[in-house]
Structure formats: structure tokens, C-alpha cells
Design a protein around this motif. Structure first.
Motif, short mmCIF file in Angstrom:
data_model
loop_
_atom_site.label_atom_id
_atom_site.label_comp_id
_atom_site.label_asym_id
_atom_site.label_seq_id
_atom_site.Cartn_x
_atom_site.Cartn_y
_atom_site.Cartn_z
N LYS A 275 14.02 46.81 17.16
CA LYS A 275 13.58 45.44 17.41
C LYS A 275 12.14 45.24 16.98
CE LYS A 275 16.62 44.60 21.39
NZ LYS A 275 16.65 44.27 22.84
N ALA A 278 12.02 44.90 13.31
CA ALA A 278 12.56 43.61 12.89
C ALA A 278 11.57 42.49 13.14
CB ALA A 278 13.87 43.34 13.63
N GLN A 279 10.89 42.53 14.28
CA GLN A 279 9.89 41.50 14.57
C GLN A 279 8.74 41.55 13.58
OE1 GLN A 279 9.66 38.95 16.89
NE2 GLN A 279 11.85 39.35 17.15
N LEU A 282 9.87 39.90 10.42
CA LEU A 282 9.92 38.44 10.53
C LEU A 282 8.51 37.85 10.45
CD1 LEU A 282 12.60 38.00 13.35
CD2 LEU A 282 12.88 37.57 10.90
N ALA A 296 8.15 34.00 13.69
CA ALA A 296 9.04 35.08 14.12
C ALA A 296 9.96 34.61 15.25
CB ALA A 296 8.23 36.30 14.55
N ILE A 297 9.42 33.85 16.20
CA ILE A 297 10.24 33.35 17.30
C ILE A 297 11.31 32.40 16.80
CG2 ILE A 297 10.20 31.95 19.41
CD1 ILE A 297 7.38 33.05 19.93
N GLN A 300 13.95 34.29 14.82
CA GLN A 300 14.83 35.05 15.71
C GLN A 300 15.84 34.16 16.39
OE1 GLN A 300 14.69 38.55 16.01
NE2 GLN A 300 16.69 38.09 16.86
N ASN A 301 15.42 32.94 16.75
CA ASN A 301 16.35 31.98 17.35
C ASN A 301 17.49 31.65 16.40
OD1 ASN A 301 14.99 31.84 19.76
ND2 ASN A 301 13.71 30.09 19.13
N LEU A 303 18.57 33.58 13.98
CA LEU A 303 19.42 34.77 13.88
C LEU A 303 20.34 34.91 15.09
CD1 LEU A 303 16.88 37.39 12.46
CD2 LEU A 303 18.73 36.23 11.23
N ASN A 304 19.87 34.47 16.24
CA ASN A 304 20.68 34.55 17.46
C ASN A 304 21.73 33.44 17.54
OD1 ASN A 304 19.25 36.79 18.24
ND2 ASN A 304 17.83 35.65 19.56
#
Length: 329
Positions: A275, A278-279, A282, A296-297, A300-301, A303-304
Motif C-alpha cells: 500500500k 502504491a500511494q 499515485l 493520491a486520495i 485511490q477513490n 481505484l476503489n
């Protein structure tokens, strides 16, 4: 002189052959005192037999081939420190007048040993200045304790302590370090940086048989092994490390040893390390002018499976001016 070379020409085309006469020093040079030869035999029989007795040496053989070493050389000169690795350092100190002062930094990846960085400072130099530079490099890899031999007693240890680096004594002699490095080289389980002097020193090591019949590995007379000594020491630390030391530092302190199953503990730490990488990726992909953390946030959203809300809401003070508006009336 052990050998006398004669050159003789044969045939009209001038082709030649080399004839070599093999003989002991006294046979070829009767003026050489016998007492000199006997004294050398007392010091080192094997060496004297080769030097004065015209005998091929059987007590010295090569340590490792250059092809084996080159297969272990990576595609880098020096690796940058990464958060997910735990690093170790080994030094071969010197007083600054004869030998080089060297440092090697390494880490483990599974069953492999990665030598991330090597440094060599050749004489003449100031030991205090070299230790200051090495301490700064060690701290950049989050290394707070370096290992080294017993050279000069307390002198190098005191210099490193002044810069906040502990100094512990190596548990093995350098001959034993070289011996334990050989299986890693032969199996390709060690990765070395691109450094010609390092490769030359590894290939130049010699395995000798002492009078007691014990093997000893060292550099050839007149050669040096400062770099390979540090590399072998750094590799040995990785081989003897506790596997839990490879966990991220924050995770080792988050869960005390024995707090959960070791296998599960390692699995959780490795997943967390993924993780973290990955961060980082990003953040590095953020477009120019966009704050990396916010990007990055948001990424990630996505990707989720949940994209950030794009609806426009009134300002906060206007929303609360009418209580029924926020209650759905």
C-alpha cells in the motif's frame, strides 16, 4: 632465478620456438648463499619451494572466477534508500596513510542479499572527515549502528559515536567472511553494484593452506581487499539477521513480538508495504500544479470504485440559514 629462457630460430622463414629450462635457484645461480634459502624455507616452506626450488605452488588457488562475479553485478552504481527496507552497514577502517577506508550498505530481499552502496576513500585522508561523510550516508539509509573489525581499538568507535552512529565489533574474521560469501556468489543470491575495483578485489582473493592445514582466504601479496571486506561483512549481517527485522520499522513497534501469529504478522506488514508503494506511485503521478496528497486520495477513490462527489452545494452559512432545507422538508 627459477627459469632460464632460450630463443632459437628454425627454418628459412624465421619461425621460432621458446625453450624453457626449469631449475632450482642454486642450480642456475651458484653464487646465491644457501643460508638465504634455508632462512626462507623456515619462514614459509610453500613459498620458498616456489621461489627457490622451482616447484609449482599447490597451496594457493583462486577464490572465485570473474564470470561468476560478473553474473552477480547489478545494473546500478548505487541504490537510493527506500522506506520498506531495513539497511545494514559494515566498515573497514583505516588510519589514512596506507589502506583505504571503506563502507558497504546492504539489505535483504527474501533469500537474496542486495548491496546498495559502497564507498572507498583512498589514502591519504583525514579519518575524522571520512567518518563524518560515512555517518551522513548511513543516516540517509536509517542505519544507526555500523559493524566493523577491531582496527585501532577505540579510535574508530569514538569517531562514529560523535556522529550518533554506534559501532559494534564483527563476529567473524575476514577470511571467514569471504568463505561465507562464496556460496552467495556461486548461487547468484547476492547482487553487487557496478564497481570495477570491487570486482577486481573479489577475483583477486586467494585461498591458501596454512601450515596447520587450515584454509585461509586473503588478498594476494601487494594487493588490496578493503572494498570486498566491507561488502562481505555487510552481506554476512543480512544472512544472520532476524527475519522480523525486515518488517517496516513502524510495524515492528506497533505489534509487540508474540502479539500475534508471526506468519500473519509478516503477511500484514507486507500488505501494508504494498500500500505504501502504491500511494507513493499515485503521488508521483499527480499532474503539474495539483497537490500530490490530494491527487493520491482522489485517485485511490477512483481505484476503489467510488469517484469524488461533483455536486455543487451552497455555502455552509446559507445551508444553515433555513433548518428545513438540511432536514429534507
Amino acid at each position: 632465478m627459477l627459469w632460464t629462457v632460450f630463443k632459437k630460430h628454425f627454418g628459412p622463414d624465421g619461425d621460432s620456438r621458446i625453450l624453457v629450462a626449469r631449475g632450482a635457484s642454486r642450480d642456475l645461480n651458484p653464487s646465491l648463499p644457501q643460508s638465504v634459502i634455508e632462512r626462507e624455507y623456515e619462514k614459509d616452506p610453500a613459498s620458498a619451494a616456489a621461489e627457490y626450488g622451482a616447484q609449482f605452488r599447490t597451496d594457493v588457488e583462486g577464490f572465485v572466477t570473474v564470470e561468476t562475479v560478473e553474473r552477480c553485478v547489478g545494473d546500478y552504481v548505487e541504490r537510493a534508500p527506500l522506506f520498506e527496507h531495513v539497511y545494514y552497514g559494515f566498515v573497514d577502517p583505516s588510519g589514512g596513510s596506507a589502506d583505504s577506508f571503506t563502507l558497504a550498505i546492504s539489505h535483504g530481499e527474501g533469500t537474496s542479499t542486495i548491496v546498495d552502496a559502497v564507498r572507498e576513500v583512498r589514502p591519504p585522508f583525514s579519518p575524522e572527515s571520512v567518518v563524518a561523510d560515512f555517518a551522513a550516508l548511513l543516516k540517509s539509509y536509517r542505519v544507526r549502528q555500523v559493524c566493523g573489525d577491531r582496527y585501532a581499538g577505540e579510535f574508530p568507535r569514538e569517531l562514529f559515536r560523535r556522529h550518533g552512529i554506534g559501532y559494534v565489533l564483527a563476529q567473524k574474521a575476514k577470511s571467514d567472511l569471504y568463505r561465507d560469501l562464496l556460496p552467495l556468489l556461486n548461487s547468484g543470491r547476492v547482487v553487487l553494484p557496478r564497481n570495477d575495483r570491487l570486482v577486481s578485489q573479489v577475483v583477486g582473493l586467494e585461498r591458501r593452506t596454512t601450515r596447520a592445514g587450515k584454509d585461509s582466504i586473503d588478498h594476494a601479496p601487494g594487493a588490496h581487499d578493503d572494498l570486498i571486506n566491507s561488502v562481505a561483512g555487510a552481506a554476512d549481517i543480512v544472512m544472520r539477521r532476524d527475519p522480523d527485522e525486515d518488517l517496516p520499522a513502524w510495524y515492528r513497534y506497533l505489534i509487540p513480538p508474540g502479539g500475534c501469529d508471526p506468519v500473519e504478522r509478516r503477511r500484514m506488514a507486507e500488505a501494508e508495504a504494498v500500500k505504501i508503494r502504491a500511494q507513493r506511485a499515485l503521488r508521483e503521478s499527480a499532474p503539474p500544479g495539483v497537490p500530490p496528497d490530494e491527487w493520491a486520495i482522489a485517485a485511490q477513490n477512483v481505484l476503489n470504485g467510488s469517484a469524488p462527489c461533483t455536486l455543487e452545494f451552497p455555502a455552509e452559512e446559507e445551508s444553515y440559514s433555513d433548518p428545513y432545507a438540511i432536514r429534507g422538508y
